[in-house]
Design a protein around this motif. Structure first.
Motif, mmCIF file in Angstrom:
data_model
loop_
_atom_site.group_PDB
_atom_site.id
_atom_site.type_symbol
_atom_site.label_atom_id
_atom_site.label_comp_id
_atom_site.label_asym_id
_atom_site.label_seq_id
_atom_site.Cartn_x
_atom_site.Cartn_y
_atom_site.Cartn_z
ATOM 1 N N GLY A 31 0.789 -1.231 0.000
ATOM 2 C CA GLY A 31 0.000 0.000 0.000
ATOM 3 C C GLY A 31 0.816 1.273 0.000
ATOM 4 O O GLY A 31 0.254 2.365 0.042
ATOM 5 N N ALA A 32 2.166 1.174 -0.073
ATOM 6 C CA ALA A 32 2.993 2.377 0.002
ATOM 7 C C ALA A 32 2.740 3.307 -1.179
ATOM 8 O O ALA A 32 2.630 4.525 -1.023
ATOM 9 N N VAL A 33 2.646 2.740 -2.386
ATOM 10 C CA VAL A 33 2.391 3.567 -3.576
ATOM 11 C C VAL A 33 1.026 4.211 -3.498
ATOM 12 O O VAL A 33 0.855 5.400 -3.805
ATOM 13 N N ALA A 34 0.035 3.436 -3.079
ATOM 14 C CA ALA A 34 -1.324 3.972 -2.964
ATOM 15 C C ALA A 34 -1.382 5.120 -1.968
ATOM 16 O O ALA A 34 -2.021 6.147 -2.208
ATOM 17 N N ARG A 35 -0.693 4.965 -0.842
ATOM 18 C CA ARG A 35 -0.681 6.030 0.164
ATOM 19 C C ARG A 35 -0.002 7.278 -0.377
ATOM 20 O O ARG A 35 -0.416 8.406 -0.102
ATOM 21 N N ARG A 36 1.077 7.084 -1.141
ATOM 22 C CA ARG A 36 1.764 8.228 -1.722
ATOM 23 C C ARG A 36 0.851 8.965 -2.701
ATOM 24 O O ARG A 36 0.810 10.195 -2.732
#
Length: 318
Positions: free
Chosen positions: A122-127
């Motif tokens: 989920g790191a990309v989504a959060r960014r």
């Protein structure tokens, strides 16, 4: 015989085609009045001037979601949205005139390109959500009347990725992009003249559809088009290289400077002419600065509505 006038919508959820047709026609009539075509307003709204149709495909995205067509977390669609936003931000940075606007854009760019960022699911989504929250403070993307949240913004931009991914085949093997183009093709007149007015993702869909259309298109109008985003969008379109469809006799392209989705708005720089030497002719319009992307904002502009009405009148006489 009345010419056909086809509206092609862009990103967003399912909509009522009948209600949308009325809304788009009334916005066009408003622009026609401002352009000095008051005598045609009633004809437009009542459908007397043209056989007006609304090519609707939003329900196909909804169905795919219900079938698990949207991937969660970090996936190629999220990567695409990041590329699209970065290209759009870079394009707008070249024309940023206000210090506060430039500051927002530079901050968003830093968020999109940061190295050593948090990893994990989920790191990309959060960014992306963080970047979108930053961009929503820009003129033209303000949440009043527009995207209600960064999540909605990202979710709708993912539709562009889903179309260009050429996946999500149905039980007959037809991919999502094929099914979407069928919706547009079915709205076109196979024999007589069709004036096509397309918005946002609909400009991508329309351009690809018209390459196989055998009818006559006296005028193609594109509004808030992302085709000029060469890497994220243009390079993924078919066929390559990008070219004006042979059926198109004239192409007018309009963008609002505050519409972030229209990065690289001058399409004549990226689309080759057809065999009739037709190229896109790009013109800027200026709206009120609050949520400028909707099609009705463009249609109400006299610079947009005038050529559409004139093309309808000319086609009716031919």
């Amino acid at each position: 015989m009345r010419p056909r006038l086809v509206f092609v919508h862009g990103i967003g959820g399912p909509r009522d085609p009948v209600a949308e047709l009325d809304i788009w026609l009334r916005a066009l009539a408003e622009g026609a009045r401002a352009a000095g075509h008051s005598r045609r307003v009633l004809d437009l709204v009542m459908g007397w001037a043209a056989d007006a149709r609304f090519a609707h495909y939003g329900h196909l995205f909804d169905l795919a979601q219900a079938q698990g067509g949207v991937l969660d977390g970090d996936d190629p669609e999220s990567d695409f949205v990041g590329q699209l936003l970065l290209e759009a931000v870079d394009e707008r940075l070249t024309e940023a005139t206000a210090d506060d606007e430039g500051q927002v854009l530079r901050h968003a760019r830093a968020q999109l390109t940061q190295t050593g960022a948090a990893q994990g699911p989920g790191a990309v989504a959060r960014r992306l959500l963080s970047v979108s929250n930053t961009l929503l403070s820009l003129p033209g993307l303000r949440t009043f009347g527009g995207w209600a949240s960064a999540g909605v913004m990202v979710g709708q931009l993912r539709q562009v990725a889903r179309y260009l991914r050429r996946g999500e085949a149905d039980h007959e093997g037809a991919t999502l992009d094929v099914r979407i183009r069928r919706c547009v093709e079915q709205a076109l007149d196979p024999v007589g003249p069709t004036i096509v007015v397309a918005h946002s993702l609909g400009t991508v869909v329309s351009l690809e559809t018209l390459h196989t259309h055998e009818g006559n298109v006296p005028l193609l109008v594109t509004l808030g088009s992302p085709i000029g985003l060469r890497t994220a969008v243009g390079a993924r379109m078919r066929p390559q290289p990008l070219q004006v469809p042979g059926a198109v006799a004239r192409w007018m392209n309009y963008w609002d400077r505050n519409d972030l989705i229209t990065g690289g708005p001058r399409l004549e720089r990226v689309v080759r002419p057809n065999d009739r030497s037709v190229i896109p002719v790009s013109r800027p319009v200026r709206s009120d600065g609050l949520w400028v992307h909707p099609a009705v904002k463009y249609l109400a502009q006299p610079a947009v509505a005038g050529p559409v009405v004139e093309a309808v009148e000319t086609a009716a006489l031919s």
